[in-house]
Design a protein around this motif. Structure first.
Motif, PDB file in Angstrom:
ATOM      1  N   PHE A 131       0.849  -1.189   0.000  1.00 35.88           N
ATOM      2  CA  PHE A 131       0.000   0.000   0.000  1.00 35.88           C
ATOM      3  C   PHE A 131       0.885   1.240   0.000  1.00 35.88           C
ATOM      4  O   PHE A 131       1.339   1.708   1.046  1.00 35.88           O
ATOM      5  CB  PHE A 131      -0.915   0.006   1.226  1.00 35.88           C
ATOM      6  CG  PHE A 131      -1.907  -1.112   1.247  1.00 35.88           C
ATOM      7  CD1 PHE A 131      -3.102  -1.007   0.566  1.00 35.88           C
ATOM      8  CD2 PHE A 131      -1.634  -2.285   1.927  1.00 35.88           C
ATOM      9  CE1 PHE A 131      -4.020  -2.038   0.573  1.00 35.88           C
ATOM     10  CE2 PHE A 131      -2.539  -3.320   1.947  1.00 35.88           C
ATOM     11  CZ  PHE A 131      -3.743  -3.211   1.263  1.00 35.88           C
ATOM     12  N   THR A 135      -1.196   1.071  -5.187  1.00 30.62           N
ATOM     13  CA  THR A 135      -1.281  -0.227  -4.513  1.00 30.62           C
ATOM     14  C   THR A 135      -0.892  -1.298  -5.512  1.00 30.62           C
ATOM     15  O   THR A 135      -1.458  -1.367  -6.606  1.00 30.62           O
ATOM     16  CB  THR A 135      -2.696  -0.481  -3.983  1.00 30.62           C
ATOM     17  OG1 THR A 135      -2.995   0.473  -2.970  1.00 30.62           O
ATOM     18  CG2 THR A 135      -2.817  -1.879  -3.382  1.00 30.62           C
ATOM     19  N   GLY A 154      -3.557   4.014  -5.538  1.00 27.00           N
ATOM     20  CA  GLY A 154      -3.580   3.962  -4.080  1.00 27.00           C
ATOM     21  C   GLY A 154      -4.856   4.584  -3.549  1.00 27.00           C
ATOM     22  O   GLY A 154      -5.498   5.411  -4.214  1.00 27.00           O
ATOM     23  N   ILE A 155      -5.231   4.205  -2.332  1.00 27.08           N
ATOM     24  CA  ILE A 155      -6.494   4.685  -1.799  1.00 27.08           C
ATOM     25  C   ILE A 155      -6.496   6.206  -1.640  1.00 27.08           C
ATOM     26  O   ILE A 155      -7.516   6.872  -1.852  1.00 27.08           O
ATOM     27  CB  ILE A 155      -6.840   3.983  -0.470  1.00 27.08           C
ATOM     28  CG1 ILE A 155      -8.284   4.282  -0.069  1.00 27.08           C
ATOM     29  CG2 ILE A 155      -5.850   4.344   0.618  1.00 27.08           C
ATOM     30  CD1 ILE A 155      -8.791   3.412   1.062  1.00 27.08           C
ATOM     31  N   ASN A 156      -5.353   6.798  -1.302  1.00 25.36           N
ATOM     32  CA  ASN A 156      -5.294   8.258  -1.201  1.00 25.36           C
ATOM     33  C   ASN A 156      -5.418   8.923  -2.560  1.00 25.36           C
ATOM     34  O   ASN A 156      -6.039   9.982  -2.689  1.00 25.36           O
ATOM     35  CB  ASN A 156      -3.988   8.685  -0.524  1.00 25.36           C
ATOM     36  CG  ASN A 156      -4.014   8.467   0.976  1.00 25.36           C
ATOM     37  OD1 ASN A 156      -4.837   9.044   1.679  1.00 25.36           O
ATOM     38  ND2 ASN A 156      -3.125   7.617   1.475  1.00 25.36           N
ATOM     39  N   SER A 158      -7.150   7.678  -5.004  1.00 27.18           N
ATOM     40  CA  SER A 158      -8.563   7.545  -5.336  1.00 27.18           C
ATOM     41  C   SER A 158      -9.387   8.630  -4.655  1.00 27.18           C
ATOM     42  O   SER A 158     -10.274   9.238  -5.261  1.00 27.18           O
ATOM     43  CB  SER A 158      -9.074   6.162  -4.926  1.00 27.18           C
ATOM     44  OG  SER A 158      -8.377   5.138  -5.600  1.00 27.18           O
ATOM     45  N   LEU A 159      -9.074   8.872  -3.381  1.00 28.22           N
ATOM     46  CA  LEU A 159      -9.793   9.912  -2.649  1.00 28.22           C
ATOM     47  C   LEU A 159      -9.484  11.287  -3.215  1.00 28.22           C
ATOM     48  O   LEU A 159     -10.391  12.122  -3.361  1.00 28.22           O
ATOM     49  CB  LEU A 159      -9.430   9.840  -1.169  1.00 28.22           C
ATOM     50  CG  LEU A 159     -10.120  10.851  -0.263  1.00 28.22           C
ATOM     51  CD1 LEU A 159     -11.628  10.687  -0.326  1.00 28.22           C
ATOM     52  CD2 LEU A 159      -9.619  10.694   1.182  1.00 28.22           C
ATOM     53  N   ILE A 174      -9.094   8.829   5.934  1.00 31.11           N
ATOM     54  CA  ILE A 174      -9.288   7.411   5.668  1.00 31.11           C
ATOM     55  C   ILE A 174      -9.133   6.654   6.976  1.00 31.11           C
ATOM     56  O   ILE A 174      -8.074   6.683   7.611  1.00 31.11           O
ATOM     57  CB  ILE A 174      -8.283   6.901   4.620  1.00 31.11           C
ATOM     58  CG1 ILE A 174      -8.534   7.612   3.295  1.00 31.11           C
ATOM     59  CG2 ILE A 174      -8.396   5.392   4.447  1.00 31.11           C
ATOM     60  CD1 ILE A 174      -7.500   7.323   2.248  1.00 31.11           C
ATOM     61  N   VAL A 195     -14.978   4.543  -0.344  1.00 26.52           N
ATOM     62  CA  VAL A 195     -13.521   4.464  -0.463  1.00 26.52           C
ATOM     63  C   VAL A 195     -12.971   3.260   0.296  1.00 26.52           C
ATOM     64  O   VAL A 195     -12.221   2.448  -0.257  1.00 26.52           O
ATOM     65  CB  VAL A 195     -12.860   5.772   0.049  1.00 26.52           C
ATOM     66  CG1 VAL A 195     -11.352   5.615   0.112  1.00 26.52           C
ATOM     67  CG2 VAL A 195     -13.225   6.932  -0.862  1.00 26.52           C
ATOM     68  N   PHE A 196     -13.368   3.102   1.566  1.00 22.02           N
ATOM     69  CA  PHE A 196     -12.775   2.050   2.398  1.00 22.02           C
ATOM     70  C   PHE A 196     -13.276   0.663   2.007  1.00 22.02           C
ATOM     71  O   PHE A 196     -12.489  -0.216   1.633  1.00 22.02           O
ATOM     72  CB  PHE A 196     -13.068   2.318   3.874  1.00 22.02           C
ATOM     73  CG  PHE A 196     -12.343   1.363   4.795  1.00 22.02           C
ATOM     74  CD1 PHE A 196     -11.074   1.660   5.241  1.00 22.02           C
ATOM     75  CD2 PHE A 196     -12.930   0.174   5.204  1.00 22.02           C
ATOM     76  CE1 PHE A 196     -10.396   0.779   6.077  1.00 22.02           C
ATOM     77  CE2 PHE A 196     -12.259  -0.709   6.033  1.00 22.02           C
ATOM     78  CZ  PHE A 196     -10.984  -0.405   6.474  1.00 22.02           C
ATOM     79  N   TYR A 199     -12.462  -0.391  -1.431  1.00 25.86           N
ATOM     80  CA  TYR A 199     -11.081  -0.841  -1.580  1.00 25.86           C
ATOM     81  C   TYR A 199     -10.904  -2.262  -1.055  1.00 25.86           C
ATOM     82  O   TYR A 199     -10.206  -3.075  -1.653  1.00 25.86           O
ATOM     83  CB  TYR A 199     -10.139   0.124  -0.849  1.00 25.86           C
ATOM     84  CG  TYR A 199      -8.859   0.372  -1.589  1.00 25.86           C
ATOM     85  CD1 TYR A 199      -8.837   1.198  -2.703  1.00 25.86           C
ATOM     86  CD2 TYR A 199      -7.670  -0.236  -1.201  1.00 25.86           C
ATOM     87  CE1 TYR A 199      -7.665   1.423  -3.406  1.00 25.86           C
ATOM     88  CE2 TYR A 199      -6.497  -0.020  -1.894  1.00 25.86           C
ATOM     89  CZ  TYR A 199      -6.502   0.812  -2.998  1.00 25.86           C
ATOM     90  OH  TYR A 199      -5.348   1.014  -3.701  1.00 25.86           O
ATOM     91  N   PHE A 230      -6.329  -1.800   7.189  1.00 21.80           N
ATOM     92  CA  PHE A 230      -7.214  -2.758   6.533  1.00 21.80           C
ATOM     93  C   PHE A 230      -7.261  -4.073   7.296  1.00 21.80           C
ATOM     94  O   PHE A 230      -8.301  -4.741   7.344  1.00 21.80           O
ATOM     95  CB  PHE A 230      -6.768  -2.996   5.086  1.00 21.80           C
ATOM     96  CG  PHE A 230      -7.053  -1.847   4.175  1.00 21.80           C
ATOM     97  CD1 PHE A 230      -8.349  -1.454   3.913  1.00 21.80           C
ATOM     98  CD2 PHE A 230      -6.021  -1.145   3.568  1.00 21.80           C
ATOM     99  CE1 PHE A 230      -8.622  -0.386   3.069  1.00 21.80           C
ATOM    100  CE2 PHE A 230      -6.282  -0.080   2.726  1.00 21.80           C
ATOM    101  CZ  PHE A 230      -7.585   0.306   2.474  1.00 21.80           C
TER     102      PHE A 230
END
Length: 258
Positions: A131, A135, A154-156, A158-159, A174, A195-196, A199, A230
């Protein structure tokens, strides 16, 4: 002592090792324009706070996915420590694994180093999830060969894309949603769920597809800053190994010294 330097897209991590034992780590935001002198001022102060003499460091290894950062890290090593650094993937610090993909030279140093460390620490077929800014999911077979993988935002990232391309959606942190419900009752909750849990669902689906394609049991090893977050909420990892990349650098340096 070994100074291992992992230069990623977001942060440069400096870690001290005695053998394979991690003794300390520090991070600074990645900036390719940062000079060797600037790194030195920052790092020397941190070493002094930790009580580590500069002369105690006798080996340095560098891994980077930011080519422009390599020169200044090399300057830091040569000018301030008097050490010619090992470069992960080159010379005595070669990965020494089979990179079984169409373009082996395009594999990022961090992913190759993760493969080295994962195979050294865990048996069997492996799926390594890192991550980071992106990712990545990487497949290492039971012989230690790198077989390929997946790159996802990466999740950030995406946000950032969600907030940056909408007029009224707020910036949120997050974190694990407080409620187990996936039906949000307000805008912030709905964003966090999307988002969470979105993912988590992506990872569950990709892991299942990879395992099906491998055709054998495969352990899932997670690393990177958000792995623990996670792991708190979903049972999708067999192990969480936050320092996998740094340990891979220590393994390469150990092999090079022999």
């Amino acid at each position: 002592m070994l100074l291992a330097i992992d230069a990623g897209n977001t942060n440069v991590v400096f870690a001290l090792f005695e053998g394979r034992t991690l003794k300390g780590r520090w991070r600074i935001a990645t900036d390719p324009r940062r000079t060797g002198d600037e790194y030195a001022v920052w790092l020397m102060q941190l070493l002094e706070i930790r009580g580590v003499e500069r002369q105690a460091i006798d080996r340095i290894i560098i891994s980077t996915v930011v080519p422009r950062a390599l020169h200044n890290l090399d300057v830091l090593s040569r000018h301030y420590f008097g050490i010619e650094p090992l470069i992960a993937g080159q010379g005595a610090a070669s990965y020494a694994i089979d990179i079984d993909v169409d373009e082996p030279r395009s594999l990022g140093a961090d992913r190759a180093v993760n493969a080295v460390a994962a195979h050294a620490k865990y048996a069997g077929d492996l799926i390594v999830i890192d991550f980071g800014t992106a990712t990545t999911l990487d497949v290492i077979d039971f012989n230690g060969a790198y077989k390929g993988g997946i790159i996802a935002p990466g999740i950030n990232l995406s946000l950032d894309a969600l907030v940056g391309n909408t007029a009224m959606l707020p910036r949120i942190a997050i974190e694990v949603p407080e409620s187990s419900s996936v039906i949000g009752r307000n805008t912030e909750d709905q964003m966090l769920i999307g988002v969470f849990w979105g993912y988590v669902a992506m990872m569950e689906g990709l892991i299942a597809r990879i395992r099906s394609q491998i055709g054998r049991p495969a352990k899932v090893i997670a690393t990177g800053g958000l792995a623990v977050l996670f792991d708190e909420a979903a049972d999708i990892f067999d192990a969480v190994d936050p320092d996998l990349t740094l340990e891979g650098l220590a393994i390469l340096a150990e092999r090079a010294s022999k």
